[in-house]
Design an enzyme around this catalytic site. Sequence first.
Site, PDB file in Angstrom:
ATOM      1  N   ASP A  49      19.134  10.146  21.807  1.00 57.49           N
ATOM      2  CA  ASP A  49      18.592  10.699  20.563  1.00 57.49           C
ATOM      3  C   ASP A  49      17.632  11.855  20.809  1.00 57.49           C
ATOM      4  O   ASP A  49      17.196  12.507  19.856  1.00 57.49           O
ATOM      5  CB  ASP A  49      17.860   9.612  19.769  1.00 57.49           C
ATOM      6  N   GLY A  95      21.217   8.505  16.238  1.00 57.39           N
ATOM      7  CA  GLY A  95      19.942   9.042  15.785  1.00 57.39           C
ATOM      8  C   GLY A  95      19.232   8.033  14.914  1.00 57.39           C
ATOM      9  O   GLY A  95      19.264   8.122  13.687  1.00 57.39           O
ATOM     10  N   GLU A 100      22.512   7.735  12.137  1.00 52.99           N
ATOM     11  CA  GLU A 100      22.550   6.287  11.886  1.00 52.99           C
ATOM     12  C   GLU A 100      21.272   5.764  11.243  1.00 52.99           C
ATOM     13  O   GLU A 100      21.285   4.750  10.536  1.00 52.99           O
ATOM     14  CB  GLU A 100      22.804   5.529  13.197  1.00 52.99           C
ATOM     15  N   TYR A 157      30.320   5.046  20.246  1.00 51.47           N
ATOM     16  CA  TYR A 157      30.532   4.443  21.558  1.00 51.47           C
ATOM     17  C   TYR A 157      31.421   5.307  22.446  1.00 51.47           C
ATOM     18  O   TYR A 157      31.314   5.263  23.676  1.00 51.47           O
ATOM     19  CB  TYR A 157      31.099   3.033  21.393  1.00 51.47           C
TER      20      TYR A 157
END
Length: 443
Positions: A210, A254, A309, A361
Amino acid sequence: MEQKYDFTVPVLGDARIDSPVAFSRVLGDQIANYVRDDEYILHDIEVDPKMPAKKYHPADLLQVAGPREKIYFNPGHVHAGIVSCGGLCPGINDVIRAVVRCLWLRYGVRRISGIRFGYQGFLPENSVPVMELNPDVVDDIHKIGGSVLGTSRGGGDRIEDIVDAIERMNLNMLFTIGGDGTQKGALRIADEIERRKLKISVVGIPKTIDNDLSFVQKSFGFETAVAQAAHAVSGAHTEAHSAINGIGLVKLMGRDAGFISAHTALASHEANFVLIPEVPFELDGPDGLLFHLEQRLARSNHAVIIVSEGAGQELFKDVLGTDASGNRRYGDIGFLLRDRIIDHFKARKIPVNLKYIDPSYIIRSAVAVPTDSVYCSRLGTNAVHAAMAGKTRILISLVNNTFVHVPIDICVARRNSVDPESSLWRDVIEATAQPTVMRAAAG
């Protein structure tokens, strides 16, 4: 008022041993040089020409990283440990490879142990054997994703057990590869080591996809993440552009910082809306996302949305607790947006074709791109130089394009985030043409 920081680098003792790394102390002889402990850079490079010149104390400045002429540890006596913790990130293997090769080939260290599966690998009940590391073992690991040591969340609060294991292994230095939670654990480990009066160096290498660690200009893996995310956004745009009222919705990493989403939007130039944790937004009403999305479809017949996210968590009512690392669990903003968008247009009898993509992922497990691989290599070698010189409780960081030593406690005191008033976010607004604000005016 400018905040004051103490950047003093802790050391285990006087460095009195001649380094086996053959560099030069003479400038201008066209031979690579050692770095002195009195070489520093500024962390804050903003200036006001109307203000008087500042005077600096060494504690106000960041110490430059690199090989020292005198080292603290006798290389023949060193047993080094490497651990990678937290989620996967491109470049972990590159860092491990760089640390091992520098220890072995530059300093002659012959005992290097990889602690498997994060801090959990130290705990006796897990009975996880260490991985013996040498240049042959790590030679090709940079060509694969993930971590050859494995990784895990949690366990970093078991400080006494971890330091007991470090003592039993007779480690002299520990390299911790991880983000905020990992480095907070490393700091507590260093505290316990100091309490026991042990001479063990703890050096962190910042891993947070991030890009949100303080005093870290760029985390390794970030450039790879943006490159991979841009591919996902391109796919979303193709799907959206090829359908009637097509909508591509891409959720990116994030949790608390929208750097990946912001940079991906600038890299792809195919997003029309970017939603990040730092910029609140509403769904409904004349200022909300759904209204502006409807207008976008009416104009252009397609739209692409990037969402971090951690964005829009105020839209969730339930408290979801914390994960094994102590991080607050977040609601899935991707699913919420998908469902609300579909419901909104169904209620208005407007057909839409929405494709939802979550490449998280796939991105995390990717092999590092060359620029990241270079960065990982330099982080790893500088970490070894610091540890061999007896530095401890520090992270290796890049600040103002210079590798430096930063005390861990400063790096984990707060997290970086996208400033909504910064040039970065301004550039995102201009690239997407999204409204500057998507919420009702306060008051």
